[in-house]
Design a protein around this motif. Structure first.
Motif, short mmCIF file in Angstrom:
data_model
loop_
_atom_site.label_atom_id
_atom_site.label_comp_id
_atom_site.label_asym_id
_atom_site.label_seq_id
_atom_site.Cartn_x
_atom_site.Cartn_y
_atom_site.Cartn_z
N THR A 146 5.88 -7.53 18.64
CA THR A 146 6.94 -8.43 18.17
C THR A 146 7.24 -8.27 16.70
N GLU A 147 6.26 -7.89 15.90
CA GLU A 147 6.45 -7.76 14.45
C GLU A 147 5.81 -6.46 13.98
N LEU A 148 6.48 -5.80 13.04
CA LEU A 148 5.95 -4.59 12.42
C LEU A 148 5.99 -4.74 10.90
N PRO A 149 5.15 -3.98 10.20
CA PRO A 149 5.15 -4.06 8.75
C PRO A 149 6.44 -3.49 8.16
N ARG A 150 6.85 -4.04 7.05
CA ARG A 150 8.02 -3.52 6.33
C ARG A 150 7.58 -2.33 5.49
N MET A 151 8.37 -1.24 5.55
CA MET A 151 8.09 -0.06 4.75
C MET A 151 9.34 0.30 3.97
N GLU A 152 9.19 0.50 2.66
CA GLU A 152 10.32 0.89 1.83
C GLU A 152 9.82 1.53 0.55
N ASN A 153 10.58 2.53 0.09
CA ASN A 153 10.32 3.19 -1.19
C ASN A 153 8.89 3.71 -1.32
N GLY A 154 8.34 4.20 -0.22
CA GLY A 154 7.01 4.80 -0.27
C GLY A 154 5.86 3.82 -0.18
N TYR A 155 6.12 2.57 0.18
CA TYR A 155 5.08 1.55 0.31
C TYR A 155 5.24 0.81 1.63
N ILE A 156 4.13 0.26 2.10
CA ILE A 156 4.15 -0.54 3.32
C ILE A 156 3.49 -1.88 3.04
N TYR A 157 3.98 -2.92 3.70
CA TYR A 157 3.53 -4.29 3.48
C TYR A 157 2.90 -4.81 4.77
N PRO A 158 1.94 -5.72 4.68
CA PRO A 158 1.37 -6.28 5.91
C PRO A 158 2.40 -7.13 6.64
N GLU A 187 13.49 9.36 0.92
CA GLU A 187 13.10 8.09 1.53
C GLU A 187 11.98 7.40 0.76
N GLY A 188 11.47 8.02 -0.29
CA GLY A 188 10.44 7.40 -1.10
C GLY A 188 9.04 7.91 -0.87
N PHE A 189 8.86 8.83 0.09
CA PHE A 189 7.53 9.40 0.32
C PHE A 189 7.19 10.39 -0.80
N THR A 190 5.95 10.36 -1.22
CA THR A 190 5.48 11.31 -2.22
C THR A 190 4.43 12.26 -1.66
N ALA A 191 4.14 12.15 -0.35
CA ALA A 191 3.17 13.04 0.28
C ALA A 191 3.53 13.20 1.75
N MET A 192 3.29 14.39 2.28
CA MET A 192 3.54 14.68 3.68
C MET A 192 2.36 15.46 4.25
N LYS A 193 2.03 15.17 5.51
CA LYS A 193 0.92 15.84 6.17
C LYS A 193 1.41 16.52 7.44
N TYR A 194 0.92 17.74 7.66
CA TYR A 194 1.23 18.42 8.91
C TYR A 194 0.16 19.48 9.16
N VAL A 202 0.85 -1.19 0.00
CA VAL A 202 0.00 0.00 0.00
C VAL A 202 0.89 1.24 0.00
N PRO A 203 0.63 2.23 -0.85
CA PRO A 203 1.39 3.48 -0.77
C PRO A 203 1.12 4.20 0.54
N VAL A 204 2.12 4.92 1.02
CA VAL A 204 2.00 5.59 2.31
C VAL A 204 2.28 7.08 2.16
N TYR A 205 1.83 7.85 3.14
CA TYR A 205 2.29 9.22 3.31
C TYR A 205 2.73 9.38 4.75
N ASN A 206 3.59 10.35 5.01
CA ASN A 206 4.11 10.55 6.35
C ASN A 206 3.43 11.72 7.03
N THR A 207 2.92 11.48 8.22
CA THR A 207 2.46 12.57 9.07
C THR A 207 3.65 13.05 9.89
N CYS A 208 3.93 14.33 9.79
CA CYS A 208 5.15 14.90 10.36
C CYS A 208 4.91 15.35 11.80
#
Length: 409
Positions: free
Chosen positions: A368-380, A176-183, A120-126
């Motif tokens: 114990t486990e977190l989703p992998r995030m890379e190049n603007g996407y996150i995985y379950p 870091e691969g983000f294409t959107a930022m929120k603040y 899933v594509p992600v955006y970062n909340t700053c």
């Protein structure tokens, strides 16, 4: 299989997060989560929901969800949004779906109809470094809790988002691969007029922050502005009007979300997408809102609006009205994972919100486990159900508040 115990967990210093663990006679434990008013959530979970849940089949989710909501409706006048009662129902419901995934040997997204995508594509909340408002909310009701090392990772080396230099931050996020930022550049000014107005000086200060991003990176990054429902219609329109020429892509929770007419008016006067509402987006609210065409993107938080059962129905409702959705995250890792699974299983999922300093910081100390995030996407997360558990050491931590109601109580 039967539910044999209902457990709530609060861990210092994050006493405003409440986890629910449902234990079964098959040895399976389901994990749920919600945020805010955690002491009240725990009390309601044990006093009102545990007697309803104990001894029943955790796989009968539709019936259990209906019974919990019936009890909720009988206790409330009008429809509660992000109430203690609904938060409790939300955490329990997430835990029920986690049990089902473990019992059937499947990740949660498979139970929701299977994958539409593998990421899933992600955006970062700053988030500002230091004790900002998010940090204070996480540690609410903690006597003597100081500092935010655990929030920002401490030894993990995670640094905060430098909103004093938003242009440099935008460049960093793009790298870091983000294409959107929120603040939220206008939040500091809302309380001066209770949201009814904003002075020209304060307006210009917020606008200049957005201009710095455009000057630094042009249109290479989408800018999302979160109003946090702190503005009345007049103040929100004034802000949005000043932002129109800066191509802000997303205006989130611009007005009080229960004022449907105000949201319609706002939609008529603003460029960019109108987004809402992380704490209001229940099926009942959206049934009234979506026909008005005042909302472009639906945002929801599974820990506030009814759990996975509700987000599943919201996804179907969004499809009916041709509206995409974007799951919320700025609270805890379990709700983040619940949103990712829903997004993986839904063709109308637009983006998943993440807070990179949380995902790389204190989230890692909780589960114990977190989703992998890379190049603007996150995985379950890999694994059954949600794909994660609370870190076992947390339950033994000094100051941990763990309460259990069993079938024999």
């Amino acid at each position: 299989m039967k539910i044999t115990a209902v457990e709530t967990v609060q861990i210092p210093p994050f006493y405003n997060l409440c986890w629910v663990r449902l234990h079964t006679d098959a040895g399976l434990i389901g994990l749920g989560e919600t945020f805010r008013n955690a002491a009240g959530v725990a009390a309601y979970t044990h006093d009102a929901l545990a007697p309803l849940l104990l001894g029943r089949d955790p796989l009968a989710i539709n019936g259990l969800a209906s019974d919990m909501r019936t009890r909720l409706d009988n206790r409330m006048q009008g429809f509660p949004t992000r109430s203690i009662e609904l938060q409790s129902v939300s955490a329990v419901d997430i835990a029920l779906w986690d049990i089902m995934g473990k019992a059937l040997g499947q990740p949660l997204y498979q139970l929701l109809g299977g994958a539409c995508r593998d990421r899933v594509p992600v955006y970062n909340t700053c988030i500002r470094p230091g004790r900002d408002s998010v940090a204070r909310r996480l540690m609410h009701y903690v006597p003597g809790a100081e500092g935010t090392a655990n929030i920002q990772g401490g030894s993990n080396g995670v640094k905060g988002d430098n909103l004093e230099e938003p242009g440099e931050l935008a460049e960093e996020l793009l790298a870091e691969g983000f294409t959107a930022m929120k603040y939220s550049p206008f939040d500091p000014f809302a309380d001066k007029t209770r949201g009814y107005d904003i002075s020209l000086a304060d307006l210009n200060q917020g606008v200049k922050s957005v201009e710095k991003i455009r000057k630094a990176v042009g249109n290479r990054i989408d800018i999302y502005v979160d109003y946090h429902t702190r503005w009345q219609l007049s103040g929100a329109l004034k802000i949005a009007g000043a932002l129109n020429d800066l191509d802000v892509a997303w205006h989130e929770d611009a007005v009080q979300m229960h004022n449907l007419g105000d949201l319609e008016t706002f939609r008529e006067h603003v460029r960019g997408h109108v987004v809402g509402a992380e704490a209001y987006a229940t099926v009942d609210w959206l049934r009234e809102m979506l026909p008005r065409r005042a909302l472009d993107i639906v945002m929801f938080d599974a820990g506030w609006i009814g759990g996975i059962s509700e987000t599943r129905d919201i996804a179907a409702l969004c499809r009916s009205f041709g509206r995409p959705f974007s799951p919320h995250d700025a609270t805890g890792p379990v709700v983040l994972l619940a949103g990712i699974h829903q997004a993986i299983a839904s063709p109308l999922a637009l983006k998943q919100e993440v807070v990179r300093i949380f995902l790389g910081g204190y989230y890692r100390n909780l589960v114990t486990e977190l989703p992998r995030m890379e190049n603007g996407y996150i995985y379950p997360a890999e694994g059954l159900g949600l794909g994660t558990e609370l870190q076992p050491a947390l339950l033994r931590k000094d100051g941990a508040q763990c309460r259990t109601t069993t079938i024999n109580d």
